[in-house]
Design an enzyme around this catalytic site. Structure first.
Site, PDB file in Angstrom:
ATOM      1  N   ASP A  38      37.710   7.699   6.766  1.00  0.00           N
ATOM      2  CA  ASP A  38      37.905   7.889   5.392  1.00  0.00           C
ATOM      3  C   ASP A  38      39.401   8.449   5.126  1.00  0.00           C
ATOM      4  O   ASP A  38      39.756   9.590   5.267  1.00  0.00           O
ATOM      5  CB  ASP A  38      36.863   9.035   4.909  1.00  0.00           C
ATOM      6  CG  ASP A  38      37.216   9.189   3.389  1.00  0.00           C
ATOM      7  OD1 ASP A  38      38.106   8.897   2.723  1.00  0.00           O
ATOM      8  OD2 ASP A  38      36.163   9.607   2.793  1.00  0.00           O
ATOM      9  N   GLU A  48      36.626  21.356   5.270  1.00  0.00           N
ATOM     10  CA  GLU A  48      36.153  20.024   4.803  1.00  0.00           C
ATOM     11  C   GLU A  48      34.487  20.220   4.798  1.00  0.00           C
ATOM     12  O   GLU A  48      33.869  19.558   5.627  1.00  0.00           O
ATOM     13  CB  GLU A  48      36.571  18.759   5.455  1.00  0.00           C
ATOM     14  CG  GLU A  48      36.360  17.607   4.602  1.00  0.00           C
ATOM     15  CD  GLU A  48      34.936  16.908   4.574  1.00  0.00           C
ATOM     16  OE1 GLU A  48      34.041  17.489   3.526  1.00  0.00           O
ATOM     17  OE2 GLU A  48      34.617  15.949   5.158  1.00  0.00           O
ATOM     18  N   GLU A  97      24.118  19.481   1.244  1.00  0.00           N
ATOM     19  CA  GLU A  97      24.116  20.327   2.668  1.00  0.00           C
ATOM     20  C   GLU A  97      24.398  21.559   2.465  1.00  0.00           C
ATOM     21  O   GLU A  97      24.318  22.571   3.230  1.00  0.00           O
ATOM     22  CB  GLU A  97      25.280  19.729   3.379  1.00  0.00           C
ATOM     23  CG  GLU A  97      25.137  18.294   3.857  1.00  0.00           C
ATOM     24  CD  GLU A  97      26.294  17.769   4.358  1.00  0.00           C
ATOM     25  OE1 GLU A  97      27.142  18.374   4.973  1.00  0.00           O
ATOM     26  OE2 GLU A  97      26.660  16.359   4.420  1.00  0.00           O
ATOM     27  N   HIS A 125      34.147   7.984   1.585  1.00  0.00           N
ATOM     28  CA  HIS A 125      32.861   7.831   2.442  1.00  0.00           C
ATOM     29  C   HIS A 125      31.445   8.623   1.512  1.00  0.00           C
ATOM     30  O   HIS A 125      30.390   8.560   1.674  1.00  0.00           O
ATOM     31  CB  HIS A 125      32.878   8.471   3.687  1.00  0.00           C
ATOM     32  CG  HIS A 125      32.740   9.729   3.963  1.00  0.00           C
ATOM     33  ND1 HIS A 125      33.909  10.482   3.783  1.00  0.00           N
ATOM     34  CD2 HIS A 125      31.982  10.709   4.044  1.00  0.00           C
ATOM     35  CE1 HIS A 125      33.701  11.870   3.692  1.00  0.00           C
ATOM     36  NE2 HIS A 125      32.436  11.994   4.089  1.00  0.00           N
TER      37      HIS A 125
END
Ligand code: SAH
Length: 666
Positions: free
Chosen positions: A47, A140, A149, A289
């Site tokens: 990405d 990240e 998440e 992505h």
């Protein structure tokens, strides 16, 4: 339209298809370990928007890293740590909980950075760092929909534990946005497909599919409305609780189209850089992505340019599994598409436009002379906070004075002109037809008089009165004369320019009406063109009724409901409002004077009505401030949303469109 037909993911409850589950996070959480995950790191590394932005941030701002101790939270292959080491970091601690940590160690060694980078395998929340403080945290952490998440909490944990006082977090800003799209073809393919699978009804799966946000790329040509910022997070300062929020939104159609889904996306920025850097995952930017997150709506909405989809989104971690995120969506279409009923009353037919869920308590509105709900309450309902407050607590019944609704025909002169008592009785008939118990009332000037009269005649049928620049006395001689002049003009010339000017003077302050130097404001222009749609005869009739009103001051002290009065300081009825307030029981009434405003506060200063109305409703227990803590109060904070929105069931990642009648009827 040009949507990709493959490679999309649904964020199912339990997270079986989440990005984290295949790169080892779930395993770390459960203490087990499975192989694989390279493909995820491959996808992330390839990405380019993502990885190149981090690389550019680090390489072009080496001053942030030179001789600094850096912590890489969730290092994966260690790519960000390598960038930092190359940019001159004194030392980089790379924490990674998945098996990828072993790879990262090898990669660091293979590239000759073993003396600068230390890879630590384990969860950030569990490992011990060899140092007490770090200068920089890089990570990240962003998931689909930014927050899936919930790795943000891990970054905040590391920040609070190790970052020095003036240390920096990269990235330090993330914002979530919402827009609406046309997506007929794809909804058919992903959702409606389940209704008939080789001749069998599998609609139970359809239900599931509807509830799950879908991660996919959206073609920018599908966008029907503006894009609305929902929430900005300052990663350097925010508390973990700030990732739970309720944000109102207002999506205004930029063309006539259908809306099948809302689309959420985010951007992140690195504001500490020499020159601000960052990237967006929106449909108008280069694809990443993360793609976008598509939330299908149960109903297909038909929207016309300028109409608004108003609602709110609540985002919070799932109570059972905090790494799952629950998204709750409430919306209503604030356009011309509400359900209009023509109710036969004992004094003729009236139009009642019903907005919202008829299960909710009723709010009855009544506009001023020559207005209807579109020209009298639109400003209020276009204000997202007010729309959330009203539409989530009430079903709104907009009653138009006879013949004032859009598209009304002239009322025959054979029909007797109703008295103000007849108009009040009509309201009782409307309530009977809809089988409504005690209602909340919201009226403006003449409408406020009719509703107050109704409240004095049918005490037990009114729960509360919100009156905007109200009247309660008989017309003064000057008002009577003025009304007579307008009546005559209407009678002979219809809705001519002079009548419109007189009416606009009645409604709005001088400031917005403009002058030779200052042009008329948008609201006045809009009102002027809506007045063109009125039938002069019908307005004349209502004005006759209102000019024949009588003094109800004496009845006011008998009112059994609470009263909230707004008045614009520049309203010609300012003193009437003060008089009325003085006659009400002080314990149950309040007056709000709105500066720089005419009579129709609902259009001219709708924001000014918000907070007083919130407090007024709290008194009824209809609506309570949110239970949320931690977030600073902002215009987007959740406390203007009804409590049911704040108590979601724990059902994993769920999208729950709240259906309203108007969206059902579209
Ligand atoms: N920094 C890498 C990987 C980012 S993906 C890159 O930019 O390419 C996020 C990584 O964080 C995953 O590899 C995941 O396993 C790891 N991670 C998530 N939660 C963690 C936690 N609590 N402790 C340590 N690592 C974690």
């Amino acid at each position: 339209m040009g949507r990709r037909k493959d490679g999309n993911k649904s964020l199912a409850p339990g997270g079986s298809q989440k990005r984290s589950s295949s790169n080892g996070l779930d395993d770390a959480a459960t203490g087990t370990s499975i192989g694989g995950g390279e493909e995820v790191d491959e996808e992330m590394l390839k990405d380019v928007v993502r990885t190149k932005t981090y690389q550019n941030v680090i390489y072009q701002n080496t001053f942030l890293f030179k001789n600094k101790v850096v912590l890489d939270v969730g290092a994966g292959t260690g790519i960000l740590s390598l960038f930092c080491a190359k940019a001159g970091a004194k030392h980089v601690y790379s924490v990674e909980c998945s098996h990828m940590a072993d790879m990262a160690k090898e990669i660091v060694q293979a590239n000759g950075f073993s003396n600068v980078i230390t890879v630590l395998k384990g969860k950030v929340e569990e490992i011990e760092l060899p140092v007490v403080h770090v200068d920089v945290i890089i990570s990240e952490w962003m998931g689909y929909f930014l927050l899936f998440e919930n790795m943000l909490n891990t970054v905040l944990y590391a920040r609070d534990k190790w970052l020095i006082n003036d240390g920096i977090v990269l990235p330090d800003k993330a914002s979530l946005y919402l827009t609406a799209i046309e997506d007929a073809e794809y909804k058919e393919d992903k959702i409606e497909f389940w209704n008939d699978v080789y001749g069998f009804d599998m609609s139970c799966i359809r239900k599931e599919a509807m509830m799950e946000p879908l991660v996919d790329t959206v073609d920018q040509n599908q966008i029907v409305t503006n894009c609305q910022l929902l929430k900005t997070m300052n990663i350097s300062k925010m508390a973990p609780g700030d990732a739970s929020f309720t944000a109102p939104f207002k999506l205004v159609a930029e063309r006539n189209d259908y809306i099948h889904a809302l689309v959420a996306y985010f951007d992140v920025s690195f504001t500490q850089c020499h020159k601000m850097m960052g990237f967006s995952t929106g449909p108008r930017s280069k694809a990443t992505h993360w793609k976008q997150t598509v939330l299908y709506l149960e109903d297909v909405l038909t929207i016309c340019v300028g109409e608004a989809l108003v609602g709110s989104m609540t985002v919070e971690p799932n109570k059972k599994n905090p790494r799952d995120v629950e998204i709750m969506l409430k919306y209503s279409l604030n356009g011309q598409h509400c359900q209009e009923h023509f109710i036969k009353t004992r004094h003729g037919t009236v139009s009642v436009a019903v907005f919202g869920d008829q299960e909710k308590p009723a709010l009855v509105t009544y506009p001023d002379v020559a207005l209807n709900y579109e020209s009298c309450f639109q400003g209020l309902l276009f204000c997202p906070e007010a729309a959330s407050l009203l539409l989530h607590n009430f079903c709104i019944y907009h009653i138009s004075p006879p013949g004032h609704e859009l598209g009304a025909a002239p009322i025959s002169s054979d029909v007797p002109i109703p008295s103000v008592n007849d108009l009040a009785d009509q309201i009782a008939d409307v309530l009977d037809i809809f089988r409504l118990g005690p209602v909340m009332c919201l009226g403006v000037t003449a409408g406020a008089y009719i509703l107050t009269l109704f409240a004095t005649k049918y005490k037990e049928r009114v729960a509360g009165l919100i009156l905007v620049s109200p009247l309660c006395k008989a017309p003064s001689w000057t008002e009577w004369l003025y009304n007579k002049v307008i009546s005559n003009l209407l009678y002979f010339y219809g809705m001519c320019g002079l009548v419109k000017d007189c009416l606009l003077q009645r409604y709005f302050s001088k400031e917005v009406r403009g002058s030779a130097q200052v042009p008329e404001s948008d609201i006045v222009q809009a009102c002027r063109s809506l007045l063109d749609e009125r039938q002069g005869e019908n307005v004349w009739r209502f004005l006759q009724s209102i000019n024949g009103r009588y003094d109800i001051t004496g009845e006011l002290h008998q009112l059994q409901c609470r009263t909230l009065i707004f008045v614009g300081e520049d309203s010609p009825y300012y003193s009437d409002a003060l008089h009325m307030t003085s006659k009400l029981d002080r314990r149950y009434s309040a007056l709000v004077e709105v500066q720089a405003c005419g009579s129709v506060v609902t259009e001219e200063q709708p924001h000014a009505m918000l907070i007083p109305m919130e407090y007024f409703f709290i008194g009824y227990g209809l609506y309570r401030p949110s239970q949320f803590t931690g977030s600073p109060r902002s215009p987007l904070s959740p406390w203007c949303i009804s409590p049911d929105l704040l108590s979601p069931e724990s059902m994993g990642v769920k999208l729950k469109p709240i259906k309203t009648r108007m969206s059902l009827d579209i």
